[in-house]
Motif scaffolding. Sequence first.
Motif, PDB file in Angstrom:
ATOM      1  N   ALA A 250       9.144  -3.632   9.166  1.00 58.17           N
ATOM      2  CA  ALA A 250       8.584  -4.901   9.643  1.00 58.17           C
ATOM      3  C   ALA A 250       7.749  -5.547   8.555  1.00 58.17           C
ATOM      4  N   LEU A 251       7.516  -6.849   8.693  1.00 57.78           N
ATOM      5  CA  LEU A 251       6.570  -7.549   7.837  1.00 57.78           C
ATOM      6  C   LEU A 251       5.315  -7.798   8.656  1.00 57.78           C
ATOM      7  N   VAL A 252       4.179  -7.326   8.163  1.00 59.12           N
ATOM      8  CA  VAL A 252       2.904  -7.479   8.859  1.00 59.12           C
ATOM      9  C   VAL A 252       1.962  -8.240   7.935  1.00 59.12           C
ATOM     10  N   TYR A 253       1.422  -9.348   8.414  1.00 56.50           N
ATOM     11  CA  TYR A 253       0.679 -10.283   7.561  1.00 56.50           C
ATOM     12  C   TYR A 253      -0.190 -11.136   8.467  1.00 56.50           C
ATOM     13  N   TRP A 254      -0.806 -12.170   7.922  1.00 64.85           N
ATOM     14  CA  TRP A 254      -1.578 -13.089   8.755  1.00 64.85           C
ATOM     15  C   TRP A 254      -1.332 -14.528   8.322  1.00 64.85           C
TER      16      TRP A 254
END
Length: 339
Positions: free
Chosen positions: A309-313
């Motif tokens: 997954a891509l986890v970011y803000w």
Amino acid sequence: EIAAGRTCGLNHSVYFAVASVGLVTFVMEKTVAGRRFEAIGASPLAAQAEYPEQPVEFVIPFPPGDLEDVLTRMIAEDFQAEYGVPAAVVNRPGGGGGPFPGAVEVATAPDDGYTIGSFVPAVPLIGHEIDIPELTPAQFDPIGIFLTYPFVIAASGDAPYSTMEELAAYAAENDVFLGHFGDVLTPTQVTKALAANMGFEWGGDAPFDSLDCNTLASGDADVINTTLQLILPCLDDVNVLVSITGERISLVPDTPAIGEVDESLNISLWNGLFVGTDTPAEAREAIAAVAQQAVMSERAQALAAETGALVYWLDAEESAAVIEADRETLGAISAALGE
């Protein structure tokens, strides 16, 4: 007595004062609560009026266990630790209704920041367009998007197809049953539009609350539209045909992304935090501050590495731009489906 003593010619009270200033400075600079307290001033009245003052709920419209659930729980844990109020995660799976029953729960709660939705694109994109009175007109504003799912179209490893092209040829002469999370959800719409563009129809389809290894092993569905997280335990026994992501997933690098198969359907599936449109700015800022801190933490980034997954803000403004871009892509999907 200790404070009245002297060291190196200075009263101990001087040392205590310096230490106190240093501690306060650290709290102000290094904690979310400290930075917010500094921003509003040290007035006792301002502090008393500060959000949050009561328990907070994060509503997830799906069962526990998937990526949005794990990450939202991290955010809730950090929220509780930072602000000292209970923060609960409430799962409200909607079955064939997809995320919309859970979204209704958030929409009908007061716009005060104490009920927060953790939503997929379908809620802000089409929730107010499908005749659900509680969601009409548009009820939500984004706090921020924090996750791009490693969404995939997958089949059992012993299926007579291992690519979308092979599936299209097989489905031209055989019925293939599709399992999905809800007909109006973006991943389902993309999957059906891809089939239409490739010249085949699904033999049948149905919504499931969960789509995992058991779904394929039991034969409940021939092909499933799910996240890689849910089929990781049986990944060696599964054919991942395509990923519905903007780029290839690191854990299945040989699987093409949707844009490689059909450029017109290039879209990714994300999750974000949402609140009612009249929620005060102070509450939005407090939620965003902790959420950003949580998803950029080492534990959240480790989850990203483990699952693909891509986890970011993305902040509220950036998230609104993503939603508008996705709205345009949905037009192409609707055209493919003849809607």
